[in-house]
Scaffold this motif. Sequence first.
Motif, mmCIF file in Angstrom:
data_model
loop_
_atom_site.group_PDB
_atom_site.id
_atom_site.type_symbol
_atom_site.label_atom_id
_atom_site.label_comp_id
_atom_site.label_asym_id
_atom_site.label_seq_id
_atom_site.Cartn_x
_atom_site.Cartn_y
_atom_site.Cartn_z
ATOM 1 N N TYR A 90 34.722 42.798 42.940
ATOM 2 C CA TYR A 90 35.046 42.489 41.541
ATOM 3 C C TYR A 90 35.974 43.553 40.958
ATOM 4 C CZ TYR A 90 34.444 41.665 36.552
ATOM 5 O OH TYR A 90 34.671 41.425 35.214
ATOM 6 N N ALA A 91 35.656 44.819 41.196
ATOM 7 C CA ALA A 91 36.487 45.914 40.695
ATOM 8 C C ALA A 91 37.884 45.870 41.306
ATOM 9 C CB ALA A 91 35.820 47.260 40.988
ATOM 10 N N LEU A 92 37.970 45.548 42.594
ATOM 11 C CA LEU A 92 39.262 45.469 43.259
ATOM 12 C C LEU A 92 40.111 44.339 42.682
ATOM 13 C CD1 LEU A 92 41.128 46.518 45.488
ATOM 14 C CD2 LEU A 92 39.991 44.946 47.068
ATOM 15 N N VAL A 93 39.494 43.191 42.444
ATOM 16 C CA VAL A 93 40.228 42.061 41.861
ATOM 17 C C VAL A 93 40.701 42.416 40.459
ATOM 18 C CG1 VAL A 93 39.971 39.688 40.988
ATOM 19 C CG2 VAL A 93 39.145 40.290 43.278
ATOM 20 N N LYS A 94 39.835 43.018 39.648
ATOM 21 C CA LYS A 94 40.221 43.421 38.293
ATOM 22 C C LYS A 94 41.365 44.437 38.336
ATOM 23 C CE LYS A 94 37.917 42.459 34.814
ATOM 24 N NZ LYS A 94 38.273 41.534 33.769
#
Length: 98
Positions: A90-94
Amino acid sequence: MNIAIAVYLSLVLVMSLATFFAYGKDKGQAATGGRRIPERTLHLMAFLGGWPGAICGQRQFRHKTQKISFRIVFWIVVIMHIGIVGAGAYALVKFLRA
């Protein structure tokens, strides 16, 4: 992003194979009275991505399936692994969308 997924899936594959064989070795050692693999090590291997191999090893070798305390910790480890990987994804996508 595709590289990160490929690296993660490769890690899971390698750790799953290692964990599967560790369960087999531990079952063999249990049957012959040899030196066992510590439960902590089996849990660590599962946490580091080997939990699919651990599930397969538990079923294939009928090992560590009756000890309730082990199973509870095992499933907590699986949930922790999935949660950390999910949060990281999730953090990588954001980050990539920013």
